[in-house]
Design an enzyme around this catalytic site. Structure first.
Site, PDB file in Angstrom:
ATOM      1  N   SER A 231       0.960  -1.274  -0.024  1.00  0.00           N
ATOM      2  CA  SER A 231       0.018  -0.092   0.146  1.00  0.00           C
ATOM      3  C   SER A 231       0.735   1.342  -0.069  1.00  0.00           C
ATOM      4  O   SER A 231       1.579   1.316  -0.705  1.00  0.00           O
ATOM      5  CB  SER A 231      -0.827  -0.237   1.088  1.00  0.00           C
ATOM      6  N   ASP A 454      -9.333  -3.722  -5.630  1.00  0.00           N
ATOM      7  CA  ASP A 454      -8.626  -3.131  -4.398  1.00  0.00           C
ATOM      8  C   ASP A 454      -9.644  -1.681  -4.458  1.00  0.00           C
ATOM      9  O   ASP A 454      -9.291  -0.892  -5.282  1.00  0.00           O
ATOM     10  CB  ASP A 454      -7.278  -2.866  -4.514  1.00  0.00           C
ATOM     11  N   HIS A 482      -8.044  -5.325  -0.660  1.00  0.00           N
ATOM     12  CA  HIS A 482      -6.910  -4.296  -0.549  1.00  0.00           C
ATOM     13  C   HIS A 482      -5.638  -5.461  -0.494  1.00  0.00           C
ATOM     14  O   HIS A 482      -5.764  -6.417   0.278  1.00  0.00           O
ATOM     15  CB  HIS A 482      -6.831  -3.717   0.893  1.00  0.00           C
TER      16      HIS A 482
END
Length: 513
Positions: A231, A454, A482
């Site tokens: 991320s 996502d 995610h």
């Protein structure tokens, strides 16, 4: 109002919520020698003379209290351009390779910006590295500057954070009264952060954190940086590659973020991502007996909008006296959408809200905000503000109306709760970051993972990042939620492990389902 002022952005990491290529091959990287060319002596080649005292420091490792883990502290300059400006401390944890001679260090970052890498590696090692990687590498977690046990951004105590994150401001949504109250809230928060953070706010940036990673590489004795970032951690790794392409070893970026997108475009992309994730949730929800909604997906989304409007007008009082308004309910929804494993909790939270019970919704919102039993277990929400306000330059007002129209058209349920006064208007440290494509010429192949469903780091950004990087290699995971690595997909895990351990670059266009 500027576009940045009116569009929110949520960049969240792997620790956010987790309850529970056409056949052509890139040239294979030659396997590393058993010791990876690794030396325990600090690596200082190519380092500026003014930084040699930092790169040459000797680390004092201490047992962390759990088998296989040890910890240390690394001293870094506040300002790499002016080391005389003072120092700060970086907390580091190491899980030693479990078999044979390690290939070297594998730095990791779980996301945020603001999630503790030390806590994640110590408490949830399997989230960031499977047994193949923990066997082959010394896995390194660190708290970036401003985060956790490193020199931290500090703003409020628990009561102050409760008021900042949960209190419902006066006035109707979008009114001058409400906006004035929210603006004052941001001023007060920014001033508290400035007063309590020991002067580090101007230096809490992704560029400086990437330079810290090179310092860690050097003091750990690695000639090249091997890295697995999730991320926001993908942005951190991309930034490193842009600064030090010749020092990149094997790098995997899960949940790729496009470094060229301005804050407003990133905010819209995320809002649309969560809107789409909500629709995927609703498609499943209406088939379940405990779903509070019925009919088609469009019917369910309309009913959710109505629920949010009711809670906005008449907040629900929880057992601890807090009031659940639409903003906190939206935080709970976003939290649950990080993984389809959380969908049962989201059904329970929405059913509860339908019936005047805020308990499950607050459990989700509290988890997202790092709050447990009234205590904030980390400073993620404070560090996140510090990074975003310094990283993202201010934008002009010109495109604001068009951006808002796009938001309302593409994310009609999420949009009303995605706008408001920009907290960075009040931030005391000026923005120093830039938004531009990063190509990292001269790097080895860099693997980018993108998940088609996502919501937090939309798939289109992973595609864009892989295209930007001169040696970018995209691996697509077809799924919801995610991130992709360590989510139970053997195709993704095998591609990552083979690359990081053996240097086998994934096939171009690899799709894992």
């Amino acid at each position: 109002m500027s576009a940045r002022r009116r569009l929110a952005a949520v960049i969240a990491g792997v620790a956010g919520v987790a309850l529970a290529l056409s056949g052509c091959l890139y040239a294979q990287i030659p396997p590393m020698a058993p010791d990876g060319g690794r030396s325990l002596a600090p690596q200082t080649e190519g380092v500026d003379a003014a930084l040699l005292p930092y790169y040459g420091q000797t680390l004092a490792w201490e047992d962390c209290g759990s088998a296989g883990f040890d910890c240390t502290t690394v001293t870094a300059p506040r300002d790499y351009a002016d080391p005389s400006a003072g120092d700060l401390q970086l907390a580091v944890i190491r899980h030693r390779a479990t078999s044979g001679e390690p290939l070297g260090s594998l730095l990791t970052n779980p996301g945020g910006p603001g999630v503790s890498g030390v806590d994640t590696v110590r408490d949830s090692l399997s989230l960031v590295a499977d047994e193949t990687l923990t066997s082959a590498y010394d896995v390194i977690g660190f708290d970036p500057r401003g985060v956790g046990q490193s020199s931290p951004v500090t703003c409020y105590d628990a009561a102050g954070m409760d008021a900042y994150l949960y209190d419902i401001p006066p006035g109707a949504r979008g009114s001058d009264e409400r906006n004035a109250a929210l603006e004052q809230r941001q001023v007060d928060f920014a001033q508290a952060c400035e007063s309590n953070s020991a002067g580090i706010l101007p230096y809490v940036s992704t560029e400086n954190a990437a330079r810290d990673m090179d310092l860690l590489r050097g003091v750990l004795g690695d000639a090249k940086l091997n890295y697995l970032g999730f991320s926001y951690g993908s942005l951190l790794g991309t930034t490193y590659a842009g600064l030090f392409p010749e020092r990149v070893g094997r790098m995997v970026l899960d949940g790729g973020i496009d470094p060229s997108l301005p804050a407003s475009a990133s905010g819209i992309a995320q809002a649309v991502g969560f809107e789409n994730a909500l629709r995927a949730f609703m498609a499943d929800c209406v088939t379940k007996s405990d779903c509070p909604f019925t009919g088609s997906v469009d019917d369910a989304m309309a009913d959710l909008s109505s629920l949010l409007e009711r809670v906005d007008a008449r907040p629900i009082t929880a057992g601890d006296g807090r009031q659940l308004g639409a903003d906190s309910l939206m935080t709970a929804i976003i939290a649950a959408l990080y993984s389809d494993q959380n969908w049962p909790y989201l059904r329970a939270a929405l059913s509860g809200a339908q019936n005047g019970d805020a308990s499950v919704a607050f459990q989700l919102a509290d988890f997202y905000n790092g709050r447990t039993d009234g205590v904030y277990t980390d400073n993620t929400m404070q560090a996140l503000r510090a990074y975003n306000c310094v990283d993202y330059p201010a934008e002009s007002e010109a495109d604001s109306d068009a951006l808002l129209a796009e938001l309302e058209q593409k994310a009609p349920v999420v949009a009303p709760y995605w706008v408001g006064p920009d907290p960075c208007d009040a931030w005391t440290a000026p923005p120093t970051g830039t938004r531009a494509a990063i190509t990292a010429p001269g790097s080895p192949p860099i693997v980018v993972l993108g998940t088609t469903g996502d919501p937090a780091t939309p798939y289109a950004e992973a595609q864009s990042l892989a295209d930007q990087l001169s040696q970018g290699v995209l691996v697509t995971y077809v799924g919801e939620g995610h991130l992709a690595y360590n989510k139970g997909n053997d195709c993704v895990n095998g591609a990552v492990d083979d690359y990081l351990v053996d240097g086998t670059v994934p096939a171009e266009g690899l799709r894992c389902e």
